[in-house]
Design a protein around this motif. Structure first.
Motif, PDB file in Angstrom:
ATOM      1  N   ASP A  96     -10.478  -7.414  17.469  1.00  0.00           N
ATOM      2  CA  ASP A  96      -9.991  -6.073  17.145  1.00  0.00           C
ATOM      3  C   ASP A  96      -9.789  -6.045  15.634  1.00  0.00           C
ATOM      4  N   ILE A  97     -10.681  -5.346  14.934  1.00  0.00           N
ATOM      5  CA  ILE A  97     -10.698  -5.403  13.475  1.00  0.00           C
ATOM      6  C   ILE A  97      -9.413  -4.821  12.879  1.00  0.00           C
ATOM      7  N   ASN A  98      -8.906  -3.753  13.465  1.00  0.00           N
ATOM      8  CA  ASN A  98      -7.712  -3.101  12.905  1.00  0.00           C
ATOM      9  C   ASN A  98      -6.470  -3.983  12.998  1.00  0.00           C
ATOM     10  N   PRO A 142     -15.023   9.435  32.732  1.00  0.00           N
ATOM     11  CA  PRO A 142     -13.760   8.709  32.970  1.00  0.00           C
ATOM     12  C   PRO A 142     -13.948   7.229  33.286  1.00  0.00           C
ATOM     13  N   ASN A 143     -15.159   6.821  33.635  1.00  0.00           N
ATOM     14  CA  ASN A 143     -15.407   5.419  33.985  1.00  0.00           C
ATOM     15  C   ASN A 143     -15.754   4.556  32.769  1.00  0.00           C
ATOM     16  N   ILE A 144     -15.806   5.182  31.600  1.00  0.00           N
ATOM     17  CA  ILE A 144     -16.195   4.452  30.390  1.00  0.00           C
ATOM     18  C   ILE A 144     -15.013   4.365  29.430  1.00  0.00           C
ATOM     19  N   ARG A 145     -14.711   3.141  28.989  1.00  0.00           N
ATOM     20  CA  ARG A 145     -13.702   2.914  27.943  1.00  0.00           C
ATOM     21  C   ARG A 145     -14.426   2.494  26.669  1.00  0.00           C
ATOM     22  N   LEU A 146     -14.081   3.132  25.586  1.00  0.00           N
ATOM     23  CA  LEU A 146     -14.749   2.896  24.311  1.00  0.00           C
ATOM     24  C   LEU A 146     -13.815   2.145  23.365  1.00  0.00           C
ATOM     25  N   PHE A 147     -14.281   1.020  22.836  1.00  0.00           N
ATOM     26  CA  PHE A 147     -13.492   0.211  21.910  1.00  0.00           C
ATOM     27  C   PHE A 147     -14.177   0.206  20.551  1.00  0.00           C
ATOM     28  N   ASN A 176     -11.681 -23.426   9.867  1.00  0.00           N
ATOM     29  CA  ASN A 176     -10.439 -23.720   9.155  1.00  0.00           C
ATOM     30  C   ASN A 176      -9.620 -22.493   8.766  1.00  0.00           C
ATOM     31  N   PHE A 177     -10.283 -21.308   8.777  1.00  0.00           N
ATOM     32  CA  PHE A 177      -9.573 -20.113   8.336  1.00  0.00           C
ATOM     33  C   PHE A 177      -9.584 -19.035   9.419  1.00  0.00           C
ATOM     34  N   THR A 178      -8.605 -18.178   9.359  1.00  0.00           N
ATOM     35  CA  THR A 178      -8.485 -17.088  10.330  1.00  0.00           C
ATOM     36  C   THR A 178      -9.737 -16.224  10.299  1.00  0.00           C
ATOM     37  N   ILE A 179     -10.199 -15.901  11.481  1.00  0.00           N
ATOM     38  CA  ILE A 179     -11.472 -15.181  11.588  1.00  0.00           C
ATOM     39  C   ILE A 179     -11.336 -13.731  11.134  1.00  0.00           C
ATOM     40  N   THR A 180     -12.372 -13.233  10.464  1.00  0.00           N
ATOM     41  CA  THR A 180     -12.431 -11.836  10.021  1.00  0.00           C
ATOM     42  C   THR A 180     -13.798 -11.269  10.379  1.00  0.00           C
ATOM     43  N   SER A 181     -13.924  -9.949  10.334  1.00  0.00           N
ATOM     44  CA  SER A 181     -15.217  -9.333  10.646  1.00  0.00           C
ATOM     45  C   SER A 181     -16.280  -9.755   9.631  1.00  0.00           C
ATOM     46  N   THR A 215     -17.935  -1.576  20.047  1.00  0.00           N
ATOM     47  CA  THR A 215     -18.760  -1.242  18.881  1.00  0.00           C
ATOM     48  C   THR A 215     -17.948  -1.496  17.617  1.00  0.00           C
ATOM     49  N   LYS A 216     -18.592  -2.071  16.594  1.00  0.00           N
ATOM     50  CA  LYS A 216     -17.793  -2.613  15.496  1.00  0.00           C
ATOM     51  C   LYS A 216     -17.430  -1.615  14.405  1.00  0.00           C
TER      52      LYS A 216
END
Length: 531
Positions: free
Chosen positions: A179-181, A143-148, A474-479, A33-34
């Motif tokens: 990974d935005i951070n 416990p079976n769910i990982r949240l990003f 051409n440029f580094t990707i951002t959100s 989730t963003k």
């Protein structure tokens, strides 16, 4: 970095979370989730969730109300399926801890535009927030769910893309995710990928959607080769607060359901001119009526008046709306609220079957990102949360059956290759194009359209997309760049579907074809990328 799981869920609203909770009983789940997990359209839903829950109501009545609102192109089999499975879905939500408002020993049911009965379950006027609270709590305990959190999907990974072959059917293997951070790209692989990314209101200048609603799932699915349908049907919510600092705060349909009246600046009620249900007409009719009144009389807004109701009742029934308006200097118990329409809900999306499966194998789409056939040319109020929850259950069951019936082998999936991309010192390109897209979509592809306006919009989109693609590679990707690329794609899809439909129906109103044409256009519109 690679993350492997049985199920990959992209999105954290009611659709994604209810699917994840069920899927976690059969395997590992990764939720991407963003923003924060609670930042979704679900969290902002005020009115409630529609279902047949009283003895006075019937499935047939709910089906009929949905069909009427959908202006003739709802898929009746889908409508009946969703309506009839609704009560059990409500019980599931209650078991997960959702606390709906009660009146005595029973649930308090309200009514909204287009409904012939009181069938809207709600939690005061913050229903979505309560649903999100309960589901997030359940997810965090599993416990079976990982949240990003703060991770944004860039593109789907498909077998055809990895093998560089044309494959029919193609198969989804996961997604590349930023990974935005840390500004690093991760590779997520899964046996099943679910798009639950919500809508695309941010394609328009004025919207009551959260900032995350940039059409990501539709754009990614289209680029991967999935069929997209009925994108011309963007619903404009009739009543968002007109205030310089309110950022299009939604005034729930339930306010009109409890007796509020739409008036011009001089106090004249006007909805009786447009529909026999007056202020409780379906949303497409109310939005067009307000748009017409504003243009006819040269006003910036109209007014929603509930001052004739008991002040204590209004404060108790709509505590969040009352308090928020008070913060902007408006007391809805004493004065009418200034309101305007704003982009609200996408009735089209990624075409799916009754199990939420797209035409790319092992890729599912549910919630606002999906086109199921339920909403037709205009969504009936409070059917959205219902649809999302029903399809979450159906998609989960089908996905598990697919996993159990097939052995999974993955080709070697390469890591993300940034090539020679460099950091940009020209972010003004992103902000300028973002602003331009939203403005011409509002002016040319808004509540009322024309062939000429659509042609101009498509011309501008084509030019902007050339700039975006050059910038993207051409440029580094951002959100911000990912979202800009996605809203440009979604804008193109909306225009192309609108150009196909040579009639006015539901949410698609064009001055060149003002009449509904059931002979030629009682059908859906489709678009698919040639890859």
């Amino acid at each position: 970095m690679k993350i492997e799981s049985d199920f990959l869920v992209i999105g954290s609203g009611i659709a994604g979370l209810t699917f994840a909770l069920q899927a976690a009983e059969h395997g590992t789940v990764a939720i991407v989730t963003k923003r924060e997990v609670t930042e979704s359209a679900t969290n902002y839903a005020q009115g409630g969730i529609a279902t047949v829950f009283s003895k006075e109501d019937t499935f047939d009545a709910h089906v009929q109300d949905t069909l009427v609102a959908g202006a003739g192109i709802c898929h009746e089999d889908v409508v009946r399926m969703v309506v009839e499975e609704g009560p059990q879905i409500i019980n599931n939500l209650i078991e997960w801890g959702v606390q709906f408002t009660q009146s005595g020993s029973s649930y308090d049911l309200t009514r909204e535009g287009g409904h012939s009965q009181r069938r809207i379950l709600h939690a005061d006027d913050v229903t979505g927030r309560e649903i999100e609270r309960a589901l997030v709590a359940a997810v965090q305990e599993n416990p079976n769910i990982r949240l990003f959190e703060h991770h944004i999907a860039i593109d789907l990974i498909t077998e055809a893309k990895v093998l560089r072959k044309r494959l029919k059917p193609n198969r989804c293997l996961g997604a590349h995710v930023l990974d935005i951070n840390n500004n690093t790209v991760m590779t997520f692989t899964a046996k099943v990928t679910l798009l639950a990314t919500g809508g695309a209101g941010k394609v328009y200048l004025y919207t009551c959607n959260p900032d995350v609603a940039t059409g990501d799932g539709v754009a990614m699915a289209y680029r991967a080769g999935a069929t997209i349908a009925n994108m011309e049907f963007m619903q404009f919510h009739p009543t968002t607060l007109y205030h310089a600092h309110a950022k299009s705060f939604l005034i729930s349909e339930a306010v009109r359901g409890e007796g509020a009246i739409l008036r011009r600046r001089d106090g004249t009620a006007f909805m009786d001119k447009y529909h026999q249900l007056k202020d409780l007409a379906p949303r497409d009719i109310v939005a067009r009526a307000i748009d017409n009144e504003m243009k006819t009389h040269g006003d910036d807004c109209v007014y929603l008046d509930i001052t004739h109701k008991d002040p204590d009742y209004v404060r108790n029934r709509f505590p969040n709306i009352y308090q928020t308006c008070l913060e902007f200097g408006l007391d809805m118990t004493k004065e009418p609220l200034p309101v305007v329409p704003a982009a609200h809900y996408l009735c089209g999306g990624v075409a799916v079957d009754t199990n939420g499966q797209t035409d790319i194998s092992h890729l599912y789409a549910i919630g606002e990102v999906a086109f199921t056939g339920l909403h037709g040319a205009n969504r009936l109020a409070s059917n959205s949360l219902l649809e999302a929850a029903v399809y979450a259950g159906r998609a989960f069951k089908h996905a598990v059956s697919q996993i159990e019936a097939n052995s999974f082998t993955f080709p070697e999936i390469p890591e993300w290759d940034a090539g020679t991309a460099t950091d940009s010192d020209e972010m003004v390109v992103v902000s300028q194009n973002w602003d331009e897209i939203r403005r011409f979509m509002w002016n040319y592809v808004g509540i009322v359209r024309s062939d000429k306006r659509l042609e101009r919009a498509l011309h501008r989109i084509n030019l902007i997309q050339e700039e975006i693609e050059d910038y993207y590679w051409n440029f580094t990707i951002t959100s911000d760049l990912i979202e800009l690329r996605n809203i440009a794609t979604v804008a193109e899809l909306i225009v192309k579907c609108a150009q196909q439909r040579k009639e006015s129906r539901g949410l698609h109103c064009t001055i060149d074809y003002p009449q509904r044409d059931d002979i030629h256009w009682k059908k859906d519109s489709f678009v698919r990328k040639n890859i």
